[in-house]
Design a protein around this motif. Structure first.
Motif, PDB file in Angstrom:
ATOM      1  N   HIS A 235       1.094  -1.180   0.085  1.00 14.09           N
ATOM      2  CA  HIS A 235      -0.064   0.091  -0.058  1.00 14.09           C
ATOM      3  C   HIS A 235       0.822   1.270  -0.045  1.00 14.09           C
ATOM      4  O   HIS A 235       1.808   1.473   0.789  1.00 14.09           O
ATOM      5  CB  HIS A 235      -0.993   0.021   1.163  1.00 14.09           C
ATOM      6  CG  HIS A 235      -1.626   1.384   1.344  1.00 14.09           C
ATOM      7  ND1 HIS A 235      -2.767   1.692   0.347  1.00 14.09           N
ATOM      8  CD2 HIS A 235      -1.541   2.447   2.100  1.00 14.09           C
ATOM      9  CE1 HIS A 235      -3.174   2.787   0.769  1.00 14.09           C
ATOM     10  NE2 HIS A 235      -2.392   3.320   1.814  1.00 14.09           N
TER      11      HIS A 235
ATOM     12  N   HIS B 200       0.986   5.590  -1.973  1.00 13.48           N
ATOM     13  CA  HIS B 200       0.262   6.614  -2.543  1.00 13.48           C
ATOM     14  C   HIS B 200       1.339   7.088  -3.648  1.00 13.48           C
ATOM     15  O   HIS B 200       1.314   8.419  -4.206  1.00 13.48           O
ATOM     16  CB  HIS B 200      -0.275   7.727  -1.736  1.00 13.48           C
ATOM     17  CG  HIS B 200      -1.069   7.366  -0.526  1.00 13.48           C
ATOM     18  ND1 HIS B 200      -2.666   7.406  -0.951  1.00 13.48           N
ATOM     19  CD2 HIS B 200      -0.944   6.789   0.660  1.00 13.48           C
ATOM     20  CE1 HIS B 200      -3.272   6.742   0.317  1.00 13.48           C
ATOM     21  NE2 HIS B 200      -2.378   6.647   1.256  1.00 13.48           N
TER      22      HIS B 200
ATOM     23  N   ARG C 127      -9.012   2.639  -5.399  1.00 18.11           N
ATOM     24  CA  ARG C 127      -9.496   3.447  -4.073  1.00 18.11           C
ATOM     25  C   ARG C 127     -11.134   3.825  -4.233  1.00 18.11           C
ATOM     26  O   ARG C 127     -11.307   4.304  -5.228  1.00 18.11           O
ATOM     27  CB  ARG C 127      -8.619   4.323  -3.814  1.00 18.11           C
ATOM     28  CG  ARG C 127      -9.025   5.214  -2.509  1.00 18.11           C
ATOM     29  CD  ARG C 127      -8.377   4.530  -1.522  1.00 18.11           C
ATOM     30  NE  ARG C 127      -8.577   5.277  -0.070  1.00 18.11           N
ATOM     31  CZ  ARG C 127      -7.682   5.384   0.796  1.00 18.11           C
ATOM     32  NH1 ARG C 127      -6.543   4.872   0.601  1.00 18.11           N
ATOM     33  NH2 ARG C 127      -7.933   6.181   1.794  1.00 18.11           N
TER      34      ARG C 127
ATOM     35  N   TRP D 189      -0.685   1.538  10.557  1.00 16.21           N
ATOM     36  CA  TRP D 189      -1.062   2.213   9.690  1.00 16.21           C
ATOM     37  C   TRP D 189      -0.962   3.815  10.336  1.00 16.21           C
ATOM     38  O   TRP D 189      -1.358   3.937  11.758  1.00 16.21           O
ATOM     39  CB  TRP D 189      -2.586   2.260   9.361  1.00 16.21           C
ATOM     40  CG  TRP D 189      -3.362   3.168   8.467  1.00 16.21           C
ATOM     41  CD1 TRP D 189      -2.723   3.862   7.410  1.00 16.21           C
ATOM     42  CD2 TRP D 189      -4.533   3.579   8.701  1.00 16.21           C
ATOM     43  NE1 TRP D 189      -3.758   4.772   6.870  1.00 16.21           N
ATOM     44  CE2 TRP D 189      -5.009   4.497   7.491  1.00 16.21           C
ATOM     45  CE3 TRP D 189      -5.651   3.183   9.315  1.00 16.21           C
ATOM     46  CZ2 TRP D 189      -6.064   5.114   7.265  1.00 16.21           C
ATOM     47  CZ3 TRP D 189      -7.101   3.611   9.213  1.00 16.21           C
ATOM     48  CH2 TRP D 189      -7.242   4.570   8.114  1.00 16.21           C
TER      49      TRP D 189
ATOM     50  N   ASP E 274       2.779   3.184   3.023  1.00 19.85           N
ATOM     51  CA  ASP E 274       1.911   4.391   2.612  1.00 19.85           C
ATOM     52  C   ASP E 274       2.535   5.546   2.099  1.00 19.85           C
ATOM     53  O   ASP E 274       2.226   6.707   2.459  1.00 19.85           O
ATOM     54  CB  ASP E 274       1.469   4.648   4.055  1.00 19.85           C
ATOM     55  CG  ASP E 274      -0.189   4.879   4.251  1.00 19.85           C
ATOM     56  OD1 ASP E 274      -0.642   5.190   3.142  1.00 19.85           O
ATOM     57  OD2 ASP E 274      -0.454   5.531   5.244  1.00 19.85           O
TER      58      ASP E 274
HETATM   59 ZN   LIG Z   1      -2.855   5.250   2.735  1.00 21.95          ZN
END
Ligand SMILES: [Zn+2]
Length: 400
Positions: A23, A25, A160, A314, A345
């Motif tokens: 995961h 971005h 997403r 997270w 992330d």
């Molecule tokens: Zn994220």
């Protein structure tokens, strides 16, 4: 650094495992940074500097990027105790050749010049991928992303769905959906999105969820609950794991910096998702939570439900103080083949290395203390366990 010889040896071995980062971005068209502003524009630095007294004068799009960087670095001596500062220091050392003990305002111009020079190299992205030992990086793609112009075997698409579930009542989201799919019917449109994404190599569907969300089949015929349920049905049909990132409360600090307004919320419980987990035994749900109390619940759910798996550490729980106990509990209670150890992330590739290193140090220390020293596992068995968490489970669960 680690001051335990065994943990240090395990860490060195663990670092040799090629990473599947499930995961991020990352923008695959601009995966690596091009300036120090790309690094320090990350919300952690603007948040920390702002929370320690920095005004938002230079944070707007019209400000000079060097003024912005200088302001963030000038305030660094107020937050150089944090884990996020350590990520930056490691980036400066590993990628920019910084040799000092501590980054101060006196280093700012040199670091900016060095970043401009090194990041302008045509193979910079390849250098970062190689140094970071990254094999695949999962993306976070808007539903109307054409998914073209990049290598989807390296940068793995992921659908997403926050906009579809929570913002479908907005005219602009409806228009984007109609434009992307050629239909006004949400059910038909969602089906087309799944076909497009799967055709382009997508390996997951993902959503972040507010603390009061509680999906249920019978609740309503339209709106967020209905759309969410339709997404879960499509995940079942198209065989995609459904990543749930649970418990974020948006816009808590209203005057915060960009991406620095949200917080976690203790009112969340996984019992809110029991009906979903029961209704979709064929769908794997990688679950991310934001606090250690929620992690304890996640450990139990992953222990009981075959389709629930713990997913990374997270956001607010992604600092050593929380990773260490959360990881230890997972290793002691959740089947090893179900654990998706970590994800970056990250918004820029350079952050994968320091974040993964932070995790790998804790993993090495935990394996040394809980497995190798008490003779629960040999060193090579401990490395095999690390390999499941950092690579093999992600490959199997996401079929990547
Ligand atoms: Zn994220």
């Amino acid at each position: 650094m680690l001051h335990d010889r065994l943990a240090e040896d395990l860490y060195a071995e663990i670092c040799r495992i090629p990473l599947i980062d499930p995961h991020s971005h990352i923008n695959p068209h601009k995966a690596a940074s091009r300036s120090l502003d790309d690094i320090l524009g990350y919300h952690y630095y603007t948040e920390l500097a702002h929370s320690a007294g920095m005004e938002q004068t230079f944070l707007g799009p019209d400000a000079d990027p060097r003024d912005r960087v200088r302001d963030i670095v000038r305030h660094m001596n107020r937050y150089d105790n944090t884990a996020q500062y350590q990520w930056f220091l490691e980036i400066a050392r590993t990628f920019l050749g910084f040799e000092g003990e501590r980054v101060t305002i006196g280093d700012c111009t040199w670091l900016c010049d060095q970043a401009d020079k090194l990041m302008a190299q045509s193979d910079w992205e390849q250098q970062v991928l190689k140094k970071s030992n990254l094999e695949k990086v999962f993306l976070t793609n808007d539903f109307d992303d054409p998914l073209e112009g990049f290598d989807t075997a390296k940068y793995v698409p992921c659908l997403r769905t926050d906009d579809l579930v929570f913002h479908l009542d907005k005219p602009e989201v409806r228009q984007r959906l109609a434009k992307a799919t050629g239909t006004d019917n949400p059910g038909t449109a969602i089906r087309k999105l799944f076909e497009h994404f799967v055709h382009k190599g997508a390996r997951a569907c993902a959503i972040s969820l507010p603390p009061d969300f509680s999906p249920s089949i019978g609740k309503v015929k339209e709106g967020p609950h209905a759309i969410f349920w339709i997404l879960a049905e499509h995940c079942r049909e198209f065989k995609l794991p459904f990543d749930l990132m649970i418990g974020v409360n948006r816009n808590v600090y209203k005057k915060g910096v960009h991406q620095g307004r949200d917080l976690y919320d203790q009112r969340t419980s996984l019992i809110q998702y029991a009906e979903l987990f029961n209704a979709f035994p064929e769908v794997t749900f990688p679950i991310s939570v934001l606090s250690s109390p929620q992690n304890q619940e996640l450990v139990s759910y992953s222990w009981i439900f075959p389709n629930v798996v713990p997913f990374g550490h997270w956001w607010y729980s992604n600092i050593p103080a929380f990773i260490a106990p959360d990881l230890r509990a997972r290793l002691q209670a959740v089947p090893k083949v179900k654990q998706l150890g970590y994800y970056s992330d990250a918004y820029k590739l350079e952050f994968c290395l320091p974040k993964y290193n932070m995790y790998r140090r804790i993993l090495a220390q935990t394996l040394a203390e809980d497995f190798v020293r008490p003779r629960v596992a040999t060193e090579s068995q401990a490395i095999q366990l690390a390999r499941l968490l950092l690579r093999d489970n992600a490959r199997r669960i996401f079929d990547a």
